[in-house]
Motif scaffolding. Structure first.
Motif, PDB file in Angstrom:
ATOM      1  N   ASN A  11       0.252   9.505  -7.583  1.00 18.02           N
ATOM      2  CA  ASN A  11       1.392   9.071  -8.416  1.00 18.02           C
ATOM      3  C   ASN A  11       1.246   9.520  -9.877  1.00 18.02           C
ATOM      4  OD1 ASN A  11       2.487   7.949  -6.172  1.00 18.02           O
ATOM      5  ND2 ASN A  11       2.426   5.828  -6.858  1.00 18.02           N
ATOM      6  N   SER A  21      -2.396   0.642  -1.536  1.00 20.43           N
ATOM      7  CA  SER A  21      -2.389   1.584  -0.416  1.00 20.43           C
ATOM      8  C   SER A  21      -3.691   1.622   0.378  1.00 20.43           C
ATOM      9  CB  SER A  21      -2.095   2.989  -0.950  1.00 20.43           C
ATOM     10  OG  SER A  21      -3.109   3.361  -1.861  1.00 20.43           O
ATOM     11  N   HIS A  25      -3.291  -6.955  -5.863  1.00 19.18           N
ATOM     12  CA  HIS A  25      -4.737  -6.657  -5.811  1.00 19.18           C
ATOM     13  C   HIS A  25      -5.206  -6.072  -7.142  1.00 19.18           C
ATOM     14  CE1 HIS A  25      -3.155  -2.671  -5.559  1.00 19.18           C
ATOM     15  NE2 HIS A  25      -4.288  -2.105  -5.196  1.00 19.18           N
ATOM     16  N   GLN A  32       8.015   0.168  -4.743  1.00 21.71           N
ATOM     17  CA  GLN A  32       7.446  -0.844  -5.651  1.00 21.71           C
ATOM     18  C   GLN A  32       8.005  -0.822  -7.073  1.00 21.71           C
ATOM     19  OE1 GLN A  32       3.393  -2.173  -5.232  1.00 21.71           O
ATOM     20  NE2 GLN A  32       2.988  -1.765  -7.390  1.00 21.71           N
ATOM     21  N   SER A  49       1.856  -7.488  -2.657  1.00 17.80           N
ATOM     22  CA  SER A  49       1.400  -6.187  -2.156  1.00 17.80           C
ATOM     23  C   SER A  49      -0.011  -5.928  -2.642  1.00 17.80           C
ATOM     24  CB  SER A  49       2.319  -5.073  -2.650  1.00 17.80           C
ATOM     25  OG  SER A  49       1.707  -3.828  -2.405  1.00 17.80           O
ATOM     26  N   VAL A  63       4.550  -6.912   1.397  1.00 14.63           N
ATOM     27  CA  VAL A  63       4.204  -5.629   2.010  1.00 14.63           C
ATOM     28  C   VAL A  63       2.959  -5.833   2.874  1.00 14.63           C
ATOM     29  CG1 VAL A  63       3.499  -3.228   1.607  1.00 14.63           C
ATOM     30  CG2 VAL A  63       5.078  -4.353   0.010  1.00 14.63           C
ATOM     31  N   ASN A  76      -2.495   1.191 -11.165  1.00 17.58           N
ATOM     32  CA  ASN A  76      -1.066   1.534 -11.159  1.00 17.58           C
ATOM     33  C   ASN A  76      -0.208   0.278 -11.036  1.00 17.58           C
ATOM     34  OD1 ASN A  76      -0.732   4.664 -10.910  1.00 17.58           O
ATOM     35  ND2 ASN A  76      -2.370   4.149  -9.499  1.00 17.58           N
ATOM     36  N   SER A  77      -0.555  -0.570 -10.081  1.00 20.13           N
ATOM     37  CA  SER A  77       0.245  -1.786  -9.867  1.00 20.13           C
ATOM     38  C   SER A  77       0.211  -2.668 -11.111  1.00 20.13           C
ATOM     39  CB  SER A  77      -0.286  -2.584  -8.663  1.00 20.13           C
ATOM     40  OG  SER A  77      -0.106  -1.835  -7.490  1.00 20.13           O
ATOM     41  N   TRP A  81       6.141  -0.857   3.658  1.00 19.57           N
ATOM     42  CA  TRP A  81       5.942  -0.165   2.373  1.00 19.57           C
ATOM     43  C   TRP A  81       7.206  -0.361   1.559  1.00 19.57           C
ATOM     44  CZ3 TRP A  81       1.642   1.402   0.194  1.00 19.57           C
ATOM     45  CH2 TRP A  81       1.647   2.329  -0.832  1.00 19.57           C
ATOM     46  N   ALA A  82       7.062  -0.722   0.299  1.00 23.88           N
ATOM     47  CA  ALA A  82       8.242  -1.024  -0.528  1.00 23.88           C
ATOM     48  C   ALA A  82       8.414   0.035  -1.624  1.00 23.88           C
ATOM     49  CB  ALA A  82       8.059  -2.389  -1.183  1.00 23.88           C
ATOM     50  N   GLY A 120      -4.699  -3.042  -8.506  1.00 21.28           N
ATOM     51  CA  GLY A 120      -4.955  -1.619  -8.705  1.00 21.28           C
ATOM     52  C   GLY A 120      -4.374  -1.274 -10.074  1.00 21.28           C
ATOM     53  N   GLU A 169       2.399  -1.041 -13.762  1.00 16.28           N
ATOM     54  CA  GLU A 169       3.822  -1.111 -13.364  1.00 16.28           C
ATOM     55  C   GLU A 169       4.358  -2.532 -13.572  1.00 16.28           C
ATOM     56  OE1 GLU A 169       3.727   0.427  -9.347  1.00 16.28           O
ATOM     57  OE2 GLU A 169       3.055   2.385 -10.050  1.00 16.28           O
TER      58      GLU A 169
HETATM   59  N1  UDP Z   1       3.117   1.283  -3.853  1.00 14.82           N
HETATM   60  C1  UDP Z   1       4.399   1.478  -3.373  1.00 14.82           C
HETATM   61  N2  UDP Z   1       4.823   0.667  -2.361  1.00 14.82           N
HETATM   62  C2  UDP Z   1       4.077  -0.316  -1.821  1.00 14.82           C
HETATM   63  C3  UDP Z   1       2.779  -0.539  -2.333  1.00 14.82           C
HETATM   64  C4  UDP Z   1       2.340   0.278  -3.361  1.00 14.82           C
HETATM   65  O1  UDP Z   1       5.122   2.360  -3.848  1.00 14.82           O
HETATM   66  O2  UDP Z   1       4.551  -0.993  -0.895  1.00 14.82           O
HETATM   67  C5  UDP Z   1       2.635   2.163  -4.950  1.00 14.82           C
HETATM   68  C6  UDP Z   1       2.535   1.409  -6.255  1.00 14.82           C
HETATM   69  O3  UDP Z   1       3.778   1.470  -6.937  1.00 14.82           O
HETATM   70  C7  UDP Z   1       1.416   2.129  -6.972  1.00 14.82           C
HETATM   71  C8  UDP Z   1       0.560   2.696  -5.849  1.00 14.82           C
HETATM   72  O4  UDP Z   1       1.332   2.596  -4.653  1.00 14.82           O
HETATM   73  O5  UDP Z   1       1.926   3.188  -7.767  1.00 14.82           O
HETATM   74  C9  UDP Z   1      -0.715   1.907  -5.624  1.00 14.82           C
HETATM   75  O6  UDP Z   1      -1.615   2.211  -6.638  1.00 14.82           O
HETATM   76  P1  UDP Z   1      -2.637   1.138  -7.186  1.00 14.82           P
HETATM   77  O7  UDP Z   1      -3.463   1.829  -8.224  1.00 14.82           O
HETATM   78  O8  UDP Z   1      -1.946  -0.078  -7.615  1.00 14.82           O
HETATM   79  O9  UDP Z   1      -3.487   0.705  -5.933  1.00 14.82           O
HETATM   80  P2  UDP Z   1      -4.331   1.518  -4.810  1.00 14.82           P
HETATM   81  O10 UDP Z   1      -3.382   1.860  -3.744  1.00 14.82           O
HETATM   82  O11 UDP Z   1      -4.913   2.738  -5.494  1.00 14.82           O
HETATM   83  O12 UDP Z   1      -5.344   0.521  -4.377  1.00 14.82           O
END
Ligand code: UDP
Length: 446
Positions: free
Chosen positions: A21, A267, A344, A329, A264, A293, A348-349, A326-327, A346, A352
């Motif tokens: 991403n 991934s 969790h 997000q 959620s 999710v 990115n989350s 999967w959403a 992460g 965001e």
């Molecule tokens: N994501 C998404 N839909 C979902 C779950 C996660 O689009 O149902 C995206 C979320 O927006 C983020 C990425 O997957 O950009 C997950 O990255 P993150 O660093 O939060 O966690 P990781 O998957 O690396 O543990």
């Protein structure tokens, strides 16, 4: 149509959603400034080339078996990928140089992930500057290199909940947990190759990382750029590896403002069947609507996870909420109906959620998630920490505190302020905006 500047940037993301991403976001920024983009990627978790017709995608073999490709053991995955991809990557890069020469185009630099440990010597041998994109908070990336030294230090004498001075605001138990995933030899290699690189790029901004930028600049001794939460400028989850369930949005449209808890865990992380049941009961008992999710269960393989939940509970869940695989997000977090995010953490989350002003309930599982959750709850104070308790009562209590009680209102107000600060970093003359300008000048000068 942007005018080409005659320079090509080669990107090589690790095949993980949380890395792809930000890498695609960076590619969009660079392309909008005239750079041509080539993304070299593995067969496993290949980004969808059709979503980005303006970029060139080149696949290399990764040699992973089906079982290896689905492991949750990220350290093992990285080790295998580094073993298997070196020679195909070298061949691919050589071919790119040959065709660039024919087309009279210049390859300006390679941007990859710190997890690739063979790319630095290779790019050096080709006289190609390499920049490293990081998808961690700056303080995590810097301090985790110091962890092997902590193995033998004061940790032994302190109590589980004692803070660890070298890695604030983590607790001893969290540092010990992170240490179980550190492979010292790999970590040393990664540090050496990062220090030898031409620069570091973080998907963060000064507003989130004031605590550690000076230290990081001294420690790595290479230019550091903060690209900020770039998804604000280049929205859409076009880099999603799985197809997002778009009916999530029409379902949210029917809910009241700030009433829904979004759940959620990213991934990679999954929960066990019994943990899944606790979350299901916790959500069901609150009476608040939820969007959840569920990608599967860690210990229910080969059949639908829904079979793990008794029919009666499933009926109750369907009345109040929506469960998807999967959403979309970023769009979900932006929706007016979302009141909180059980996450969790992460990186990115976390970012965001901050960018949309959504307060969090933190349930970190591993690695940098543990640090991000402490920042969310103890430094920025924009969330509630579950302290690892995946128990129905704890989950219900946390959702109530966040969505229904005055404590939640105060948390939301602090989150609004943080959202403003972080959002302004990417606006004209904001800290990340200026940093991206310097990054572009820097890459253009190679
Ligand atoms: N994501 C998404 N839909 C979902 C779950 C996660 O689009 O149902 C995206 C979320 O927006 C983020 C990425 O997957 O950009 C997950 O990255 P993150 O660093 O939060 O966690 P990781 O998957 O690396 O543990």
């Amino acid at each position: 149509m942007v005018k080409s500047n005659g320079l090509r940037v080669v990107l090589f993301p690790l095949p993980l959603q949380g890395v792809i991403n930000p890498m695609i976001q960076l590619a969009k920024i660079l392309h909008s400034r005239g750079f041509s983009i080539t993304v070299i990627h593995t067969r496993f978790n290949a980004p969808k080339a059709s979503s980005h017709p303006l970029f060139t995608f080149v696949e290399i073999p990764d040699g992973l078996s089906e079982t290896e490709a689905t492991t949750e053991d990220v350290t093992l995955l990285l080790t295998l990928l580094n073993q298997n991809c070196e020679s195909p990557f070298r061949d691919c890069l050589n071919k790119l140089f040959q065709s660039a020469e024919k087309e009279k185009e210049r390859i300006s630099c390679l941007i990859d992930d710190s997890g690739w440990v063979f790319t630095q010597p290779l790019s050096q041998s080709l006289n190609l500057p390499r920049l490293v994109l990081n998808t961690f908070k700056v303080s995590f990336f810097t301090n985790h290199f110091l962890l092997p030294q902590l193995r033998h230090l004061t940790l032994l004498d302190s109590k589980q909940d004692d803070p660890v001075e070298e890695f604030p605001p983590l607790r001893k138990k969290e540092v010990l947990q992170i240490l179980t995933e550190v492979l010292d030899s790999y970590s040393d290699m990664m540090l050496e190759q990062t220090k030898a690189s031409s620069g570091l790029i973080f998907m963060s901004c000064e507003e989130l990382d004031q605590d550690s930028l000076t230290q990081a600049r001294e420690y790595f001794n290479v230019p550091i750029f903060m690209m900020g939460p770039s998804h604000i400028q280049f929205p859409a989850s076009s880099s999603s590896l799985l197809s997002p369930d778009e009916s999530s949005i029409s379902w949210l449209d029917k809910q009241e403002d700030k009433s829904v808890i979004y759940v959620s865990f990213g991934s990679i992380s999954t929960v066990s069947k019994s943990e899944l049941m606790e979350i299901a009961w916790g959500l069901s008992n609150t009476d608040q609507p939820f969007l959840w999710v569920v990608r599967g269960c860690s210990d229910v393989q080969g059949k639908e996870w829904t079979e793990a939940i008794p029919e009666e509970l499933m009926e109750r869940l369907k009345e109040k909420g929506k469960i998807v695989k999967w959403a979309p997000q970023q769009e979900v977090l932006k929706h007016r109906a979302i009141g909180g995010f059980l996450t969790h953490n992460g990186w990115n989350s976390t970012v965001e959620s901050i960018c949309e002003g959504v307060p969090m309930i933190c349930l970190p599982f591993r690695w940098d998630q543990l640090l991000n959750a402490r920042f969310v709850t103890e430094v920025w104070m924009v969330g509630i920490h579950l302290e690892g308790k995946i128990e129905r009562n704890e989950i219900e209590k946390a959702i109530r505190r966040l969505l229904l009680e005055t404590e939640g209102e105060a948390t939301r107000e602090r989150m609004e302020l943080l959202k403003e600060k972080v959002g302004s970093s990417v606006k004209q003359n904001g800290s990340a905006y200026r940093s991206v300008e310097s990054l572009i000048d820097y890459i253009s000068s190679f």
